[in-house]
Write an enzyme that holds these catalytic residues in place. Structure first.
Site, PDB file in Angstrom:
ATOM      1  CB  SER A  93       4.639   1.498   4.462  1.00  0.00           C
ATOM      2  OG  SER A  93       3.842   2.459   3.805  1.00  0.00           O
ATOM      3  CG  HIS A  94       0.146   1.782   5.142  1.00  0.00           C
ATOM      4  ND1 HIS A  94       1.355   2.441   5.208  1.00  0.00           N
ATOM      5  CD2 HIS A  94      -0.463   2.000   6.331  1.00  0.00           C
ATOM      6  CE1 HIS A  94       1.468   3.023   6.399  1.00  0.00           C
ATOM      7  NE2 HIS A  94       0.378   2.774   7.098  1.00  0.00           N
ATOM      8  CG  ASN A  95      -1.367  -4.680   0.142  1.00  0.00           C
ATOM      9  OD1 ASN A  95      -2.242  -4.175  -0.566  1.00  0.00           O
ATOM     10  ND2 ASN A  95      -0.902  -5.909  -0.058  1.00  0.00           N
ATOM     11  CB  THR A 107       1.467   3.443   0.503  1.00  0.00           C
ATOM     12  OG1 THR A 107       1.790   2.601   1.612  1.00  0.00           O
ATOM     13  CG2 THR A 107       0.108   4.071   0.739  1.00  0.00           C
TER      14      THR A 107
END
Lengths: 150, 156
Positions: A93-95, A107
């Site tokens: 979802s997050h990078n 994540t």
């Protein structure tokens, strides 16, 4: 520009959007506006990027989801290729690119430990990055992306 | 309490900015609007839904700089220190995490501020108030991906 009233209003809505069949109408009534005006106000903030979205936020852990934070040390020359591999994974979802010894942080969530491990093994293999930390959560003290407006 | 997949997937999509935003998801889940709202309230009470709310774009909200700070804490005071750091309003996430021989940091905080200078001042304040000497600051330089968790894919 946001007025002081806008700020207070938006701060409260981050935790308590009305659970009512006509939430915008309810908010409008409280503010002495029409439902249409209230919706226009939300649409403006959405257009401006101030509001990303309105939604229920689930506690993923309680849904049985296993999550982790991964730190990678990626040589600058390989960054584009590695980021492509990570971003293509729907479980990420997050990078982010961050300064420090480990420069890529993302994540990852999956339905089980086995699935999470399989995804990590695949990312390691496809990216060729050896130095990778699986920073599994041991305790959550706070998880609340709520902002005071300024 | 368990949330049926159908309801979970329907609720994982953002609400539309329309007068009756719960009507479409209710119809998709085969429920009345009222029944869906009751279920949301029950899930919230059970802690399965943490909140129903507006998610702000924090860059637009005035937080133009953020950093992930990794702290090295004596495990004996982890609980106390975690609570001190979590108490800062500018800290959105505070987690204890697994360590590695080459990476001994066991507590992580995401801190947000107006600019780099303000982030640095905030971190110094956090270090002073918690008494932590060893930490590493990873300032965010670029966002490669930021999306709402895709429950359909995650739970597939």
């Amino acid at each position: 520009m946001l007025t002081a009233k806008d700020k207070i209003f938006l701060k409260g809505l981050q935790t308590d959007f009305p659970l009512d069949a006509r939430p915008f109408g309810l908010l409008a009534g409280q503010a002495g506006l029409s439902e249409e005006k209230m919706l226009a106000y939300f649409r403006k903030f959405e257009r401006q990027g101030l509001i990303r979205y309105i939604a229920p936020m689930f506690d993923l852990r309680k849904l049985g989801v296993v999550s982790t934070l991964i730190a990678m040390r990626v040589p600058v020359g390989q960054l584009d290729q590695v980021v492509r591999i990570i971003n293509a994974c729907p479980n990420v979802s997050h990078n982010y690119l961050r300064d420090g010894d480990y420069n890529v942080w993302f994540t990852l969530s999956a339905a089980s430990e086995r699935k999470l491990k399989a995804i990590l093994t695949r990312i390691r293999k496809e990216s060729g990055v050896e130095d990778m930390l699986d920073l599994r959560t041991e305790r959550v003290f706070k998880s609340q992306a709520i902002f005071e407006l300024r | 309490m368990k949330i049926p997949r159908k309801i979970l997937f329907v609720l994982s999509a953002p609400l539309e900015l329309v007068p009756r935003p719960y009507a479409a998801p209710a119809a998709q889940a085969g429920l009345t609007e009222k029944a869906l709202l009751q279920k949301i309230k029950a899930y919230k009470k059970a802690g399965l839904i943490r909140r129903v709310g507006v998610v702000l774009g924090h860059f637009k909200a005035g937080y133009k700089c953020n950093a992930l700070v990794a702290w090295k804490i004596d495990p004996a005071v982890l609980e106390l220190t975690g609570n001190i750091l979590a108490g800062f309003a500018q800290v959105t996430h505070c987690y204890a995490r697994r360590t590695f021989p080459q990476w001994p940091y066991n507590l992580y905080t995401m801190v947000h501020a107006r600019d780099k200078k303000e982030v640095q001042a905030l971190i110094r304040d956090m270090a002073r108030k918690s008494g932590i000497k060893e930490y590493k600051v990873q300032t965010t330089l670029r966002e490669f991906k930021k999306v709402k968790s895709n429950l359909k894919e995650i739970l597939a």
